[in-house]
Scaffold this active site. Structure first.
Site, PDB file in Angstrom:
ATOM      1  N   ARG A  93       0.842  -1.196   0.000  1.00  0.00           N
ATOM      2  CA  ARG A  93       0.000   0.000   0.000  1.00  0.00           C
ATOM      3  C   ARG A  93       0.879   1.249   0.000  1.00  0.00           C
ATOM      4  O   ARG A  93       1.801   1.379   0.805  1.00  0.00           O
ATOM      5  CB  ARG A  93      -0.902   0.016   1.230  1.00  0.00           C
ATOM      6  CG  ARG A  93      -1.682   1.323   1.409  1.00  0.00           C
ATOM      7  CD  ARG A  93      -2.563   1.271   2.642  1.00  0.00           C
ATOM      8  NE  ARG A  93      -3.252   2.525   2.890  1.00  0.00           N
ATOM      9  CZ  ARG A  93      -2.950   3.386   3.863  1.00  0.00           C
ATOM     10  NH1 ARG A  93      -1.935   3.121   4.698  1.00  0.00           N
ATOM     11  NH2 ARG A  93      -3.632   4.491   4.031  1.00  0.00           N
ATOM     12  N   ARG A 143     -10.584  20.010   6.103  1.00  0.00           N
ATOM     13  CA  ARG A 143      -9.517  20.253   7.079  1.00  0.00           C
ATOM     14  C   ARG A 143      -9.594  21.666   7.647  1.00  0.00           C
ATOM     15  O   ARG A 143     -10.167  22.571   7.050  1.00  0.00           O
ATOM     16  CB  ARG A 143      -8.137  20.029   6.458  1.00  0.00           C
ATOM     17  CG  ARG A 143      -7.800  18.562   6.215  1.00  0.00           C
ATOM     18  CD  ARG A 143      -6.357  18.368   5.785  1.00  0.00           C
ATOM     19  NE  ARG A 143      -6.022  16.965   5.707  1.00  0.00           N
ATOM     20  CZ  ARG A 143      -5.577  16.237   6.726  1.00  0.00           C
ATOM     21  NH1 ARG A 143      -5.395  16.811   7.906  1.00  0.00           N
ATOM     22  NH2 ARG A 143      -5.305  14.961   6.579  1.00  0.00           N
ATOM     23  N   LYS A 310     -13.249   2.628   0.127  1.00  0.00           N
ATOM     24  CA  LYS A 310     -13.036   2.702   1.570  1.00  0.00           C
ATOM     25  C   LYS A 310     -14.315   3.214   2.236  1.00  0.00           C
ATOM     26  O   LYS A 310     -14.816   4.281   1.896  1.00  0.00           O
ATOM     27  CB  LYS A 310     -11.863   3.633   1.883  1.00  0.00           C
ATOM     28  CG  LYS A 310     -10.540   3.128   1.321  1.00  0.00           C
ATOM     29  CD  LYS A 310      -9.448   4.171   1.421  1.00  0.00           C
ATOM     30  CE  LYS A 310      -9.062   4.475   2.854  1.00  0.00           C
ATOM     31  NZ  LYS A 310      -7.923   5.426   2.910  1.00  0.00           N
ATOM     32  N   THR A 368      -6.697  -0.680   9.760  1.00  0.00           N
ATOM     33  CA  THR A 368      -6.497   0.338  10.794  1.00  0.00           C
ATOM     34  C   THR A 368      -6.221  -0.254  12.181  1.00  0.00           C
ATOM     35  O   THR A 368      -7.060  -0.971  12.741  1.00  0.00           O
ATOM     36  CB  THR A 368      -7.699   1.311  10.907  1.00  0.00           C
ATOM     37  OG1 THR A 368      -8.144   1.679   9.600  1.00  0.00           O
ATOM     38  CG2 THR A 368      -7.289   2.565  11.661  1.00  0.00           C
TER      39      THR A 368
END
Length: 574
Positions: A93, A143, A310, A368
């Site tokens: 990845r 963000r 995802k 994760t």
């Protein structure tokens, strides 16, 4: 998901039948039998055995669940990457939230130099190591802006619980910088998707805000006033999550488009699409990749990267069925998902998603913090071991490492440990299927698969024959474009699936599926009736089978009238 629910009802019925049988035959006898079985199993588990040092030679019983490893500064050099491949890395990845072009070039180049078991086969086209590359996009994130006077990039501000803070979206505030009372957020329609009472999570939930009012009169660049729920420090450019809010963020940011096009020049095999919200997002990404292929002058038959969507938001969960249908696979991205939904629901969501993917035969990655503590320690916590084990029991095609292998102190030890956990879980699941759970072993796909597909029918018979004969491996003779290897994998045999394919690209795009170990080019130009003997020899060279083992060989072939027919053969290795 309807397939998944159908399978769930079937399992519930079986449980009801078991309960009835207990009532009729006596609970005491059942308990006694189960105790004896458990005692025997526990006795075996108590017998200490040293782990076998990974090798690319000798006898090999490969793990079926694959490992996706994030490669970064501590694992990108060739000697370390060779060890990772030796210990079980199947997919590399590349996190494009951080990776530079120079780092990508180094990592892709070094991976190509690694040698796996394929190096023992002398009849292939020279591909010594079938390992795939997954490009993970940054995605269309929301963000915070840069902090005021943060010239070093390391400054922090402290938000105090109970204080009021205003979220600003105009570019003036971006230039001025964020403070303890005013934060710039880079989403101009923030005030349109929030209402009083909405939650805003900053920096992966480190600080939570509650919306008290919004400047709803403006079309763009409105402000949002919040109360700070808990105290915490914030850095520049911290991430922002809006649980439950429906945004109009695009499928790809401008950076994502640049990264995807560049990744296609590097021939990446999978694309992990971040923050996918709907099937339309997946279709938009596919269309963009087709456009890139044309602009890059790639042949029309060039296989585009497979899209792994995802799932990391409430909206994605609500639209999961349509996203799954449009995607080539799913990643259970538990990091942002654990911020978007109550953290105690993440495991439940994982089980639902993995089961749904199993039901339709599409690969699923669980990701994760799987062995997070090994970023600093040579051994994982017991809870982390249980996490990986349960992902295997759930039916995951692959488990993934992140910071553990990208920037941790023990990248090789992490992959070795993960492979050992997988091996232990898979063996236990075969020995005690009553304890491993109803999703392990392909039950979902077997119960939900639609009738009428020739390849699926042959795959089902192949897996049944392998179980009946206790075969050491299944050998699949696949043609370009064939889905037979994926169907065999979907029925979840408990033995390796050695798949012979005509191209390296096809091999790499199969490597993510549970149990599949592709071999490239060994059967090119060989007549159909001569292929089984060569395939057996190659599987022996890889160490997967040995003399005296039973194997099941399956393949599809075209007749002269262009109709396909399937063949299956059970044989002993000479």
């Amino acid at each position: 998901l309807s397939m998944f629910r159908q399978a769930t009802r079937l399992i519930a019925t079986r449980k009801g039948n078991l309960t009835s049988a207990l009532t009729q035959n006596g609970h005491h006898q059942f308990t006694k039998t189960m105790f004896m079985s458990s005692s025997s199993s526990l006795s075996d588990l108590a017998s200490f055995t040293e782990s076998i040092e990974p090798s690319v030679t000798g006898t090999w019983k490969p793990q079926l669940t694959k490992i996706v490893a994030t490669i970064g500064p501590t694992s990108e050099q060739l000697p370390v990457l060779k060890d990772l491949v030796r210990c079980g890395l199947r997919v590399m990845r590349l996190n494009f939230s951080h990776a530079t072009v120079e780092e990508v070039e180094l990592r892709v180049g070094n991976l190509k130099q690694c040698q796996g078991r394929h190096g023992n086969i002398h009849t292939t086209d020279g591909d010594m190591n079938v390992r795939a590359v997954l490009l993970d996009t940054r995605g269309p994130e929301i963000r915070m802006g840069k902090l005021k006077n943060d010239f070093s990039g390391h400054e922090m501000i402290l938000l105090q619980a109970g204080e009021e803070i205003t979220l600003r979206t105009s570019e003036d505030w971006a230039d001025n910088g964020s403070t303890e009372t005013d934060l710039f957020i880079d989403y101009p329609k923030l005030h349109k998707v929030l209402v009083p009472g909405s939650k805003v999570l900053l920096d992966d939930g480190a600080v939570t805000l509650t919306v008290t009012s919004v400047e709803s009169s403006k079309e763009l660049y409105g402000s949002v006033t919040c109360t700070i729920d808990n105290s915490g420090d914030l850095r520049s450019r911290a991430g922002v999550n809006l649980p439950g809010a429906v945004t109009d963020l695009p499928a790809m940011s401008a950076k994502d488009k640049v990264d995807i096009k560049y990744g296609m020049t590097k021939d990446v095999d999978y694309l992990a699409a971040s923050f996918v919200q709907s099937a339309d997002h997946v279709r938009e990404i596919k269309a963009f990749m087709k456009q890139c292929a044309e602009e890059l002058g790639l042949h029309p038959s060039y296989p585009l990267p497979l899209i792994i969507s995802k799932i990391e938001s409430q909206t994605a969960l609500k639209n999961f069925a349509e996203i799954l249908e449009e995607s080539d696979g799913i990643m259970v991205a538990r990091g942002d998902l654990g911020v978007e939904i109550p953290i105690h629901q993440v495991t439940n969501a994982q089980k639902e998603m993995v089961a749904a993917c199993n039901a339709v035969g599409k690969p699923v990655i669980v990701a994760t913090q799987m062995l997070e503590s090994m970023a600093k320690n040579p051994r994982p916590t017991r809870a982390e071991v249980s996490d990986v084990t349960n992902a295997v029991y759930d039916g995951a095609d692959a488990v993934m490492t992140s910071g553990e292998t990208a920037k941790g102190k023990y990248p090789v030890e992490t992959i070795k440990m993960m492979n050992e956990i997988i091996a232990s879980a898979e063996k236990f699941a075969v020995d005690r299927p009553d304890l491993a759970g109803n999703t392990f072993g392909g039950k979902m796909f077997a119960d939900c698969n639609e009738e009428g597909c020739i390849e699926a029918s042959i795959a089902k018979a192949t897996v049944a024959a392998a179980a009946k004969r206790r075969a050491a491996a299944i050998i699949v003779l696949a043609k370009a474009g064939s889905n037979l290897p994926r169907f065999v994998s979907a029925y979840r045999p408990n033995v390796p699936i050695v798949t012979f394919v005509p191209s390296s690209k096809m091999a790499r795009q199969l490597i993510l599926n549970r149990g599949i170990h592709p071999v490239v080019g060994a059967l090119s130009g060989v007549s159909f009736h001569k292929r089984p003997a060569i395939a057996i020899k190659c599987a022996m060279d890889m160490g997967i089978i040995k003399s005296g083992d039973d194997v099941v060989i399956v393949g599809m072939e075209d007749e002269e009238n262009e109709q396909q027919f399937g063949t299956m053969k059970v044989t002993s290795v000479p």
